[in-house]
Design a protein around this motif. Structure first.
Motif, PDB file in Angstrom:
ATOM      1  N   ALA A  58       0.831  -1.211   0.000  1.00  0.00           N
ATOM      2  CA  ALA A  58       0.000   0.000   0.000  1.00  0.00           C
ATOM      3  C   ALA A  58       0.864   1.259   0.000  1.00  0.00           C
ATOM      4  O   ALA A  58       0.582   2.208  -0.741  1.00  0.00           O
ATOM      5  CB  ALA A  58      -0.929  -0.002   1.211  1.00  0.00           C
ATOM      6  N   ILE A  59       1.902   1.271   0.808  1.00  0.00           N
ATOM      7  CA  ILE A  59       2.791   2.443   0.879  1.00  0.00           C
ATOM      8  C   ILE A  59       3.428   2.682  -0.481  1.00  0.00           C
ATOM      9  O   ILE A  59       3.537   3.827  -0.930  1.00  0.00           O
ATOM     10  CB  ILE A  59       3.854   2.266   1.994  1.00  0.00           C
ATOM     11  CG1 ILE A  59       3.180   2.324   3.368  1.00  0.00           C
ATOM     12  CG2 ILE A  59       4.954   3.315   1.875  1.00  0.00           C
ATOM     13  CD1 ILE A  59       4.051   1.858   4.520  1.00  0.00           C
ATOM     14  N   ASN A  60       3.840   1.628  -1.162  1.00  0.00           N
ATOM     15  CA  ASN A  60       4.445   1.776  -2.495  1.00  0.00           C
ATOM     16  C   ASN A  60       3.507   2.484  -3.469  1.00  0.00           C
ATOM     17  O   ASN A  60       3.952   3.222  -4.339  1.00  0.00           O
ATOM     18  CB  ASN A  60       4.862   0.411  -3.055  1.00  0.00           C
ATOM     19  CG  ASN A  60       6.235  -0.002  -2.575  1.00  0.00           C
ATOM     20  OD1 ASN A  60       7.124   0.824  -2.399  1.00  0.00           O
ATOM     21  ND2 ASN A  60       6.403  -1.293  -2.339  1.00  0.00           N
ATOM     22  N   GLN A  61       2.209   2.285  -3.309  1.00  0.00           N
ATOM     23  CA  GLN A  61       1.238   2.942  -4.187  1.00  0.00           C
ATOM     24  C   GLN A  61       1.183   4.449  -3.943  1.00  0.00           C
ATOM     25  O   GLN A  61       0.812   5.200  -4.834  1.00  0.00           O
ATOM     26  CB  GLN A  61      -0.152   2.347  -3.985  1.00  0.00           C
ATOM     27  CG  GLN A  61      -0.252   0.919  -4.441  1.00  0.00           C
ATOM     28  CD  GLN A  61      -1.625   0.336  -4.145  1.00  0.00           C
ATOM     29  OE1 GLN A  61      -2.464   0.963  -3.526  1.00  0.00           O
ATOM     30  NE2 GLN A  61      -1.839  -0.882  -4.594  1.00  0.00           N
ATOM     31  N   TYR A  62       1.515   4.878  -2.730  1.00  0.00           N
ATOM     32  CA  TYR A  62       1.436   6.293  -2.385  1.00  0.00           C
ATOM     33  C   TYR A  62       2.748   7.049  -2.591  1.00  0.00           C
ATOM     34  O   TYR A  62       2.793   8.264  -2.447  1.00  0.00           O
ATOM     35  CB  TYR A  62       0.970   6.473  -0.935  1.00  0.00           C
ATOM     36  CG  TYR A  62      -0.430   5.967  -0.715  1.00  0.00           C
ATOM     37  CD1 TYR A  62      -1.507   6.571  -1.356  1.00  0.00           C
ATOM     38  CD2 TYR A  62      -0.677   4.892   0.106  1.00  0.00           C
ATOM     39  CE1 TYR A  62      -2.798   6.105  -1.167  1.00  0.00           C
ATOM     40  CE2 TYR A  62      -1.964   4.425   0.308  1.00  0.00           C
ATOM     41  CZ  TYR A  62      -3.020   5.042  -0.335  1.00  0.00           C
ATOM     42  OH  TYR A  62      -4.298   4.582  -0.149  1.00  0.00           O
ATOM     43  N   LEU A  63       3.812   6.340  -2.918  1.00  0.00           N
ATOM     44  CA  LEU A  63       5.103   6.977  -3.183  1.00  0.00           C
ATOM     45  C   LEU A  63       5.176   7.391  -4.648  1.00  0.00           C
ATOM     46  O   LEU A  63       4.445   6.876  -5.491  1.00  0.00           O
ATOM     47  CB  LEU A  63       6.248   6.012  -2.860  1.00  0.00           C
ATOM     48  CG  LEU A  63       6.388   5.612  -1.395  1.00  0.00           C
ATOM     49  CD1 LEU A  63       7.444   4.509  -1.249  1.00  0.00           C
ATOM     50  CD2 LEU A  63       6.743   6.806  -0.523  1.00  0.00           C
ATOM     51  N   ARG A  64       6.084   8.312  -4.947  1.00  0.00           N
ATOM     52  CA  ARG A  64       6.289   8.699  -6.346  1.00  0.00           C
ATOM     53  C   ARG A  64       6.684   7.475  -7.158  1.00  0.00           C
ATOM     54  O   ARG A  64       7.202   6.497  -6.620  1.00  0.00           O
ATOM     55  CB  ARG A  64       7.416   9.738  -6.435  1.00  0.00           C
ATOM     56  CG  ARG A  64       7.106  11.053  -5.824  1.00  0.00           C
ATOM     57  CD  ARG A  64       8.199  12.079  -6.023  1.00  0.00           C
ATOM     58  NE  ARG A  64       9.514  11.522  -6.333  1.00  0.00           N
ATOM     59  CZ  ARG A  64      10.656  12.105  -6.032  1.00  0.00           C
ATOM     60  NH1 ARG A  64      10.669  13.266  -5.425  1.00  0.00           N
ATOM     61  NH2 ARG A  64      11.797  11.551  -6.344  1.00  0.00           N
ATOM     62  N   GLU A  65       6.469   7.559  -8.464  1.00  0.00           N
ATOM     63  CA  GLU A  65       6.764   6.423  -9.342  1.00  0.00           C
ATOM     64  C   GLU A  65       8.224   5.989  -9.285  1.00  0.00           C
ATOM     65  O   GLU A  65       8.528   4.815  -9.441  1.00  0.00           O
ATOM     66  CB  GLU A  65       6.400   6.761 -10.784  1.00  0.00           C
ATOM     67  CG  GLU A  65       4.926   6.750 -11.043  1.00  0.00           C
ATOM     68  CD  GLU A  65       4.624   6.984 -12.511  1.00  0.00           C
ATOM     69  OE1 GLU A  65       5.474   6.686 -13.360  1.00  0.00           O
ATOM     70  OE2 GLU A  65       3.519   7.481 -12.784  1.00  0.00           O
ATOM     71  N   ASP A  66       9.127   6.934  -9.064  1.00  0.00           N
ATOM     72  CA  ASP A  66      10.549   6.602  -9.053  1.00  0.00           C
ATOM     73  C   ASP A  66      11.061   6.197  -7.667  1.00  0.00           C
ATOM     74  O   ASP A  66      12.263   6.074  -7.456  1.00  0.00           O
ATOM     75  CB  ASP A  66      11.375   7.774  -9.606  1.00  0.00           C
ATOM     76  CG  ASP A  66      11.174   9.060  -8.833  1.00  0.00           C
ATOM     77  OD1 ASP A  66      10.115   9.227  -8.210  1.00  0.00           O
ATOM     78  OD2 ASP A  66      12.087   9.918  -8.851  1.00  0.00           O
ATOM     79  N   TRP A  67      10.149   6.007  -6.714  1.00  0.00           N
ATOM     80  CA  TRP A  67      10.529   5.596  -5.363  1.00  0.00           C
ATOM     81  C   TRP A  67       9.821   4.309  -5.004  1.00  0.00           C
ATOM     82  O   TRP A  67       8.779   3.981  -5.548  1.00  0.00           O
ATOM     83  CB  TRP A  67      10.132   6.674  -4.342  1.00  0.00           C
ATOM     84  CG  TRP A  67      11.161   7.730  -4.204  1.00  0.00           C
ATOM     85  CD1 TRP A  67      11.312   8.822  -5.014  1.00  0.00           C
ATOM     86  CD2 TRP A  67      12.194   7.797  -3.241  1.00  0.00           C
ATOM     87  NE1 TRP A  67      12.383   9.563  -4.595  1.00  0.00           N
ATOM     88  CE2 TRP A  67      12.941   8.960  -3.498  1.00  0.00           C
ATOM     89  CE3 TRP A  67      12.573   7.003  -2.173  1.00  0.00           C
ATOM     90  CZ2 TRP A  67      14.039   9.337  -2.736  1.00  0.00           C
ATOM     91  CZ3 TRP A  67      13.657   7.382  -1.409  1.00  0.00           C
ATOM     92  CH2 TRP A  67      14.383   8.534  -1.695  1.00  0.00           C
ATOM     93  N   GLU A  68      10.396   3.594  -4.064  1.00  0.00           N
ATOM     94  CA  GLU A  68       9.724   2.435  -3.498  1.00  0.00           C
ATOM     95  C   GLU A  68      10.107   2.321  -2.017  1.00  0.00           C
ATOM     96  O   GLU A  68      11.061   2.955  -1.562  1.00  0.00           O
ATOM     97  CB  GLU A  68      10.044   1.156  -4.259  1.00  0.00           C
ATOM     98  CG  GLU A  68      11.495   0.769  -4.276  1.00  0.00           C
ATOM     99  CD  GLU A  68      11.713  -0.498  -5.088  1.00  0.00           C
ATOM    100  OE1 GLU A  68      12.331  -1.416  -4.537  1.00  0.00           O
ATOM    101  OE2 GLU A  68      11.277  -0.562  -6.246  1.00  0.00           O
ATOM    102  N   PHE A  69       9.349   1.534  -1.311  1.00  0.00           N
ATOM    103  CA  PHE A  69       9.490   1.410   0.141  1.00  0.00           C
ATOM    104  C   PHE A  69      10.930   1.117   0.564  1.00  0.00           C
ATOM    105  O   PHE A  69      11.428   1.700   1.517  1.00  0.00           O
ATOM    106  CB  PHE A  69       8.548   0.306   0.639  1.00  0.00           C
ATOM    107  CG  PHE A  69       8.521   0.150   2.127  1.00  0.00           C
ATOM    108  CD1 PHE A  69       7.771   1.014   2.911  1.00  0.00           C
ATOM    109  CD2 PHE A  69       9.226  -0.872   2.749  1.00  0.00           C
ATOM    110  CE1 PHE A  69       7.727   0.867   4.288  1.00  0.00           C
ATOM    111  CE2 PHE A  69       9.192  -1.027   4.113  1.00  0.00           C
ATOM    112  CZ  PHE A  69       8.442  -0.152   4.897  1.00  0.00           C
ATOM    113  N   SER A  70      11.606   0.251  -0.151  1.00  0.00           N
ATOM    114  CA  SER A  70      12.962  -0.160   0.231  1.00  0.00           C
ATOM    115  C   SER A  70      13.970   0.987   0.179  1.00  0.00           C
ATOM    116  O   SER A  70      15.021   0.906   0.809  1.00  0.00           O
ATOM    117  CB  SER A  70      13.439  -1.319  -0.650  1.00  0.00           C
ATOM    118  OG  SER A  70      13.494  -0.910  -2.000  1.00  0.00           O
ATOM    119  N   ARG A  71      13.658   2.058  -0.558  1.00  0.00           N
ATOM    120  CA  ARG A  71      14.571   3.212  -0.642  1.00  0.00           C
ATOM    121  C   ARG A  71      14.449   4.144   0.565  1.00  0.00           C
ATOM    122  O   ARG A  71      15.301   5.004   0.768  1.00  0.00           O
ATOM    123  CB  ARG A  71      14.305   4.015  -1.910  1.00  0.00           C
ATOM    124  CG  ARG A  71      14.799   3.309  -3.157  1.00  0.00           C
ATOM    125  CD  ARG A  71      14.693   4.189  -4.364  1.00  0.00           C
ATOM    126  NE  ARG A  71      15.547   5.367  -4.262  1.00  0.00           N
ATOM    127  CZ  ARG A  71      15.519   6.379  -5.105  1.00  0.00           C
ATOM    128  NH1 ARG A  71      14.665   6.371  -6.109  1.00  0.00           N
ATOM    129  NH2 ARG A  71      16.321   7.404  -4.964  1.00  0.00           N
TER     130      ARG A  71
END
Length: 124
Positions: A58-71
């Protein structure tokens, strides 16, 4: 312990769980020093770990396209995860959770981390 202190303890326990892959029960026991754990703290720790992977998606869906949770930094991850648990499962008003998460981020994360956390939680 008041709720703010329990959120801080939950953040610290989740941080250990995420960074060191420690069992969340051990982290909470060591933090509290007892098997008598407040139900709120229990929900923020055990509940978060139970829903961890769903929350990460869910968090990955709310981050910018060029970001992901692991970053994100591990502290940012911990704050976001316990905040998702508190909003979605504990059903604390979103404004309260955002305020507490921003306060924790300002105290323990990089200077601008609170903006990212505020933005993700506001979109939830």
């Amino acid at each position: 312990m008041n709720r703010h202190e329990m959120r801080k303890t939950a953040m610290e326990c989740m941080y250990q769980h995420l960074l060191l892959n420690r069992d969340i029960r051990k982290c909470v026991f060591e933090a509290v020093g007892s098997n008598k754990i407040d139900s709120f703290l229990y929900a923020l720790t055990m509940g978060t770990v139970e829903n961890e992977y769903a929350f990460i998606r869910a968090i990955n869906q709310y981050l910018r396209e060029d970001w992901e949770f692991s970053r994100l930094s591990v502290l940012e991850q911990a704050i976001l995860l316990i905040s998702f648990e508190e909003i979605l499962a504990v059903e604390t008003p979103k404004a309260v959770v955002i305020n507490e998460a921003v306060t924790l981020a300002k105290q323990y994360c990089d200077d601008d981390s609170y903006k990212l956390i505020n933005g993700v939680l506001d979109r939830l």
